[in-house]
Scaffold this motif. Structure first.
Motif, PDB file in Angstrom:
ATOM      1  N   MET A  83     -22.613  65.744 -11.416  1.00  0.00           N
ATOM      2  CA  MET A  83     -23.055  64.346 -11.276  1.00  0.00           C
ATOM      3  C   MET A  83     -23.757  64.148  -9.937  1.00  0.00           C
ATOM      4  SD  MET A  83     -19.485  62.522 -10.294  1.00  0.00           S
ATOM      5  CE  MET A  83     -18.925  62.578  -8.585  1.00  0.00           C
ATOM      6  N   ASP A  84     -24.484  63.044  -9.850  1.00  0.00           N
ATOM      7  CA  ASP A  84     -25.025  62.591  -8.575  1.00  0.00           C
ATOM      8  C   ASP A  84     -23.828  62.106  -7.753  1.00  0.00           C
ATOM      9  OD1 ASP A  84     -26.095  60.807  -6.553  1.00  0.00           O
ATOM     10  OD2 ASP A  84     -27.975  60.805  -7.679  1.00  0.00           O
ATOM     11  N   ILE A  85     -23.655  62.684  -6.581  1.00  0.00           N
ATOM     12  CA  ILE A  85     -22.446  62.379  -5.808  1.00  0.00           C
ATOM     13  C   ILE A  85     -22.408  60.903  -5.397  1.00  0.00           C
ATOM     14  CG2 ILE A  85     -21.067  63.048  -3.774  1.00  0.00           C
ATOM     15  CD1 ILE A  85     -21.552  65.339  -5.800  1.00  0.00           C
ATOM     16  N   GLU A  86     -23.568  60.297  -5.173  1.00  0.00           N
ATOM     17  CA  GLU A  86     -23.586  58.903  -4.719  1.00  0.00           C
ATOM     18  C   GLU A  86     -23.870  57.909  -5.847  1.00  0.00           C
ATOM     19  OE1 GLU A  86     -26.371  58.638  -1.472  1.00  0.00           O
ATOM     20  OE2 GLU A  86     -25.254  60.070  -0.245  1.00  0.00           O
ATOM     21  N   ASN A  87     -24.572  58.387  -6.867  1.00  0.00           N
ATOM     22  CA  ASN A  87     -25.138  57.456  -7.838  1.00  0.00           C
ATOM     23  C   ASN A  87     -24.654  57.756  -9.260  1.00  0.00           C
ATOM     24  OD1 ASN A  87     -26.909  55.392  -8.618  1.00  0.00           O
ATOM     25  ND2 ASN A  87     -28.580  56.831  -9.019  1.00  0.00           N
ATOM     26  N   TRP A  88     -23.399  58.252  -9.379  1.00  0.00           N
ATOM     27  CA  TRP A  88     -22.936  58.731 -10.681  1.00  0.00           C
ATOM     28  C   TRP A  88     -22.770  57.626 -11.705  1.00  0.00           C
ATOM     29  CZ3 TRP A  88     -18.143  56.664 -11.740  1.00  0.00           C
ATOM     30  CH2 TRP A  88     -17.353  56.285 -10.655  1.00  0.00           C
ATOM     31  N   GLU A  89     -22.429  56.442 -11.238  1.00  0.00           N
ATOM     32  CA  GLU A  89     -22.169  55.367 -12.202  1.00  0.00           C
ATOM     33  C   GLU A  89     -23.400  55.021 -13.028  1.00  0.00           C
ATOM     34  OE1 GLU A  89     -20.094  52.699  -9.470  1.00  0.00           O
ATOM     35  OE2 GLU A  89     -18.867  52.112 -11.201  1.00  0.00           O
ATOM     36  N   SER A  90     -24.561  54.957 -12.344  1.00  0.00           N
ATOM     37  CA  SER A  90     -25.767  54.552 -13.074  1.00  0.00           C
ATOM     38  C   SER A  90     -26.224  55.629 -14.055  1.00  0.00           C
ATOM     39  CB  SER A  90     -26.899  54.203 -12.094  1.00  0.00           C
ATOM     40  OG  SER A  90     -27.604  55.357 -11.741  1.00  0.00           O
ATOM     41  N   LEU A  91     -25.686  56.840 -13.914  1.00  0.00           N
ATOM     42  CA  LEU A  91     -26.032  57.897 -14.873  1.00  0.00           C
ATOM     43  C   LEU A  91     -25.032  57.963 -16.029  1.00  0.00           C
ATOM     44  CD1 LEU A  91     -27.049  60.779 -12.428  1.00  0.00           C
ATOM     45  CD2 LEU A  91     -28.523  59.090 -13.501  1.00  0.00           C
ATOM     46  N   GLY A  92     -24.085  57.018 -16.033  1.00  0.00           N
ATOM     47  CA  GLY A  92     -23.139  56.942 -17.147  1.00  0.00           C
ATOM     48  C   GLY A  92     -22.013  57.958 -17.076  1.00  0.00           C
ATOM     49  N   ILE A  93     -21.705  58.438 -15.872  1.00  0.00           N
ATOM     50  CA  ILE A  93     -20.607  59.408 -15.709  1.00  0.00           C
ATOM     51  C   ILE A  93     -19.279  58.647 -15.627  1.00  0.00           C
ATOM     52  CG2 ILE A  93     -19.669  61.205 -14.175  1.00  0.00           C
ATOM     53  CD1 ILE A  93     -22.350  62.006 -15.521  1.00  0.00           C
ATOM     54  N   SER A  94     -18.248  59.158 -16.269  1.00  0.00           N
ATOM     55  CA  SER A  94     -16.964  58.443 -16.287  1.00  0.00           C
ATOM     56  C   SER A  94     -16.267  58.543 -14.926  1.00  0.00           C
ATOM     57  CB  SER A  94     -16.042  59.032 -17.364  1.00  0.00           C
ATOM     58  OG  SER A  94     -15.546  60.285 -16.930  1.00  0.00           O
ATOM     59  N   PRO A  95     -15.475  57.516 -14.563  1.00  0.00           N
ATOM     60  CA  PRO A  95     -14.753  57.551 -13.292  1.00  0.00           C
ATOM     61  C   PRO A  95     -13.790  58.732 -13.209  1.00  0.00           C
ATOM     62  CG  PRO A  95     -14.699  55.340 -14.227  1.00  0.00           C
ATOM     63  CD  PRO A  95     -15.311  56.224 -15.261  1.00  0.00           C
ATOM     64  N   GLU A  96     -13.217  59.152 -14.348  1.00  0.00           N
ATOM     65  CA  GLU A  96     -12.279  60.286 -14.332  1.00  0.00           C
ATOM     66  C   GLU A  96     -13.008  61.564 -13.926  1.00  0.00           C
ATOM     67  OE1 GLU A  96     -12.695  58.351 -17.238  1.00  0.00           O
ATOM     68  OE2 GLU A  96     -11.125  57.044 -16.441  1.00  0.00           O
ATOM     69  N   PHE A  97     -14.183  61.781 -14.552  1.00  0.00           N
ATOM     70  CA  PHE A  97     -14.947  62.980 -14.214  1.00  0.00           C
ATOM     71  C   PHE A  97     -15.381  62.919 -12.753  1.00  0.00           C
ATOM     72  CE2 PHE A  97     -18.748  65.516 -13.666  1.00  0.00           C
ATOM     73  CZ  PHE A  97     -18.407  66.703 -14.299  1.00  0.00           C
ATOM     74  N   ALA A  98     -15.825  61.722 -12.324  1.00  0.00           N
ATOM     75  CA  ALA A  98     -16.305  61.563 -10.938  1.00  0.00           C
ATOM     76  C   ALA A  98     -15.203  61.918  -9.945  1.00  0.00           C
ATOM     77  CB  ALA A  98     -16.779  60.129 -10.716  1.00  0.00           C
ATOM     78  N   ARG A  99     -13.969  61.505 -10.247  1.00  0.00           N
ATOM     79  CA  ARG A  99     -12.865  61.792  -9.332  1.00  0.00           C
ATOM     80  C   ARG A  99     -12.643  63.304  -9.219  1.00  0.00           C
ATOM     81  NH1 ARG A  99      -8.521  59.890 -12.105  1.00  0.00           N
ATOM     82  NH2 ARG A  99      -8.258  62.047 -12.729  1.00  0.00           N
ATOM     83  N   ASP A 100     -12.648  63.972 -10.369  1.00  0.00           N
ATOM     84  CA  ASP A 100     -12.430  65.423 -10.350  1.00  0.00           C
ATOM     85  C   ASP A 100     -13.590  66.150  -9.662  1.00  0.00           C
ATOM     86  OD1 ASP A 100      -9.956  65.361 -11.596  1.00  0.00           O
ATOM     87  OD2 ASP A 100     -10.858  65.321 -13.601  1.00  0.00           O
ATOM     88  N   GLN A 101     -14.815  65.691  -9.928  1.00  0.00           N
ATOM     89  CA  GLN A 101     -15.973  66.339  -9.288  1.00  0.00           C
ATOM     90  C   GLN A 101     -15.914  66.162  -7.770  1.00  0.00           C
ATOM     91  OE1 GLN A 101     -18.912  68.235 -10.827  1.00  0.00           O
ATOM     92  NE2 GLN A 101     -18.359  68.789  -8.762  1.00  0.00           N
ATOM     93  N   GLU A 102     -15.466  64.974  -7.344  1.00  0.00           N
ATOM     94  CA  GLU A 102     -15.346  64.739  -5.895  1.00  0.00           C
ATOM     95  C   GLU A 102     -14.309  65.674  -5.266  1.00  0.00           C
ATOM     96  OE1 GLU A 102     -14.768  60.524  -5.806  1.00  0.00           O
ATOM     97  OE2 GLU A 102     -16.945  60.159  -5.891  1.00  0.00           O
ATOM     98  N   ARG A 103     -13.238  65.974  -5.989  1.00  0.00           N
ATOM     99  CA  ARG A 103     -12.230  66.921  -5.461  1.00  0.00           C
ATOM    100  C   ARG A 103     -12.855  68.298  -5.227  1.00  0.00           C
ATOM    101  NH1 ARG A 103      -8.399  66.931 -10.109  1.00  0.00           N
ATOM    102  NH2 ARG A 103      -7.116  68.400  -8.965  1.00  0.00           N
ATOM    103  N   VAL A 104     -13.723  68.687  -6.143  1.00  0.00           N
ATOM    104  CA  VAL A 104     -14.399  69.990  -5.985  1.00  0.00           C
ATOM    105  C   VAL A 104     -15.278  69.979  -4.731  1.00  0.00           C
ATOM    106  CG1 VAL A 104     -16.097  71.578  -6.996  1.00  0.00           C
ATOM    107  CG2 VAL A 104     -14.408  70.448  -8.482  1.00  0.00           C
ATOM    108  N   ILE A 105     -16.069  68.931  -4.594  1.00  0.00           N
ATOM    109  CA  ILE A 105     -17.001  68.855  -3.459  1.00  0.00           C
ATOM    110  C   ILE A 105     -16.210  68.822  -2.140  1.00  0.00           C
ATOM    111  CG2 ILE A 105     -18.804  67.426  -2.353  1.00  0.00           C
ATOM    112  CD1 ILE A 105     -19.747  68.776  -4.938  1.00  0.00           C
ATOM    113  N   GLU A 106     -15.109  68.062  -2.141  1.00  0.00           N
ATOM    114  CA  GLU A 106     -14.285  67.991  -0.922  1.00  0.00           C
ATOM    115  C   GLU A 106     -13.718  69.361  -0.538  1.00  0.00           C
ATOM    116  OE1 GLU A 106     -11.336  64.970  -1.680  1.00  0.00           O
ATOM    117  OE2 GLU A 106     -12.906  63.431  -1.727  1.00  0.00           O
ATOM    118  N   ALA A 107     -13.320  70.131  -1.540  1.00  0.00           N
ATOM    119  CA  ALA A 107     -12.767  71.472  -1.245  1.00  0.00           C
ATOM    120  C   ALA A 107     -13.831  72.323  -0.554  1.00  0.00           C
ATOM    121  CB  ALA A 107     -12.297  72.136  -2.537  1.00  0.00           C
TER     122      ALA A 107
END
Ligand code: F3S
Length: 412
Positions: A83-107
């Motif tokens: 997903m787009d790290i900043e703009n995921w909502e407008s691309l229709g990405i679910s909040p659940e996926f966004a949370r998990d993707q953010e965990r990956v990026i943070e690691a």
């Protein structure tokens, strides 16, 4: 394998658990491929970033490396995320996926990996020089780095690329060695690559990559090829070609007469494959299995767009409104340049969307669309293979026209 003193210390655990694990991974790889020693790398590009591919098992591995004190020792960037790290909502990405993707990026960020997520790191600050040993993972970027830049890399997996970043090393085998960079077959391109003044015949270079890639694949091995008959090629055309020949032929290195830097070191091998106009037309036709009316998704940026391509899109969209979902995929540093140059404002005013950090293949969009219009032969392959989308391959400008609902000239 012969390890030096520091490498032996790392392996014994003297510099922490994560880097020890990383050295174990590289040592195992080196033994499999018969490497004699480790060599330093100057640049790393890590794949396996989308949570959709990594899952919890992959995230657990990353967390262990973070807990073990892993820190990148050389410049390391990431492949596109889901997903787009900043703009995921407008691309229709679910909040659940966004949370998990953010965990990956943070690691990755914890390990001092630069979280630029792009398959064109060479356009976004991770640009190795000729002859440098590097450890990259994304197939199109590996092909570009080896062939166009003349850097030296094997195609790394996610764990081995991360291991290279934490140790600053890679086992010396494959494309790091002179003998494996020698061309074994010539490719005589007799097809006409109808390049326009802007040198954005990306769809034709993608189709050429498919035509050549399939012929190489049919040989049952993946010889390094020496390509003749291509008069000129822009950065954008070469990145499209690399993505395609890597997808359809598994190619990680080619030489192109008059265009790539190592071509002058070799004579064309006698064994020759001819690529005709018919071959090119066949490849083009195979990438089109739908009509404009069916297309409900449009995307440019496979591989990620250069600033020149974004400027072209802005010029074509100025003062107009798109009528289809249109994703413009690029690296965040490139998007920042687009912001500064005023392109972002023009593009977003048209209703088109930047999908920065991600792309139309790695984003979790299965089931959302029926048919994709693109200029990328690689995107066509994965749009069907991964998401079962039908595809329409068009010239760059006509992809934009597709998003605008304009009737363009039919592609050749
Ligand atoms: Fe890049 Fe995604 Fe294409 S990673 S090469 S834009 S499939």
């Amino acid at each position: 394998m012969k390890l030096n003193e520091e490498e032996r210390e790392i392996l014994a655990g003297g510099q922490g658990r994560a880097v020890q694990k990383a050295m174990q991974i590289l040592l195992a790889l080196g033994k499999i491929y018969g490497a004699e020693r480790m060599i330093p790398v100057t640049s790393v590009q890590i794949a396996g970033v989308s949570y959709a591919n990594l899952g919890e098992a992959g995230l657990k591995f990353l967390s262990e490396m973070v807990d073990g004190g892993g820190k990148a020792r050389v410049l390391a960037t990431l492949n596109p995320a889901g997903m787009d790290i900043e703009n995921w909502e407008s691309l229709g990405i679910s909040p659940e996926f966004a949370r998990d993707q953010e965990r990956v990026i943070e690691a990755f960020a914890h390990m001092n990996v630069v979280t630029t997520c792009s398959c064109t790191p060479y356009l976004a600050g991770n640009t190795p020089h000729y002859g440098e040993h590097i450890a990259w993972a994304e197939s199109s970027a590996v092909c570009y780095a080896n062939s166009v830049l003349g850097a030296r890399t094997n195609r790394e997996g996610g764990p081995s690329a991360l291991a290279a970043s934490l140790t600053g090393r890679t086992p010396e085998y494959g494309f790091h060695l002179d003998e494996n960079r020698v061309p074994r077959v010539s490719i005589d391109v007799q097809a006409h690559l109808d390049q326009d003044v802007d040198n954005l015949a990306t769809h034709l270079f993608g189709a050429l990559g498919r035509a050549i890639g399939e012929k190489l694949e049919a040989l049952g091995k993946k010889p390094v090829s020496y390509i003749l008959g291509v008069e000129r090629a822009s950065v954008e055309e070469l990145k499209s070609f690399c993505a395609s020949i890597a997808t359809y032929g598994g190619t990680a290195l080619f030489h192109m007469e008059g265009i790539t830097p190592e071509a002058d070191h070799f004579s064309p091998p006698e064994d020759t494959i001819i690529v005709t106009q018919d071959d090119l037309e066949t490849a083009l036709q195979a990438l089109n299995d739908t009509t404009s009316e069916q297309v409900d998704f449009v995307s440019l940026g496979c591989p990620h767009l250069s600033i020149r391509e974004i400027g072209r899109i802005a010029a074509l969209l100025e003062g107009k409104k798109v009528v289809k979902e249109f994703w413009i995929t690029t690296a965040r540093p490139t998007k920042k340049i687009a912001d500064t140059m005023g392109y972002t404002r023009v593009i977003e005013a048209s209703g088109a969307k930047f999908a920065t950090d991600t792309c139309c293949v790695v984003a979790p969009i299965k089931g959302r669309f029926k048919a994709l219009a693109t200029d990328s032969a690689k995107a066509c392959y994965y749009a069907y293979a991964k998401n079962k989308f039908h595809t329409l391959l068009k010239p760059f400008d006509q992809v934009v026209a597709e998003a605008l609902g304009e009737k363009g000239v039919e592609p050749r």
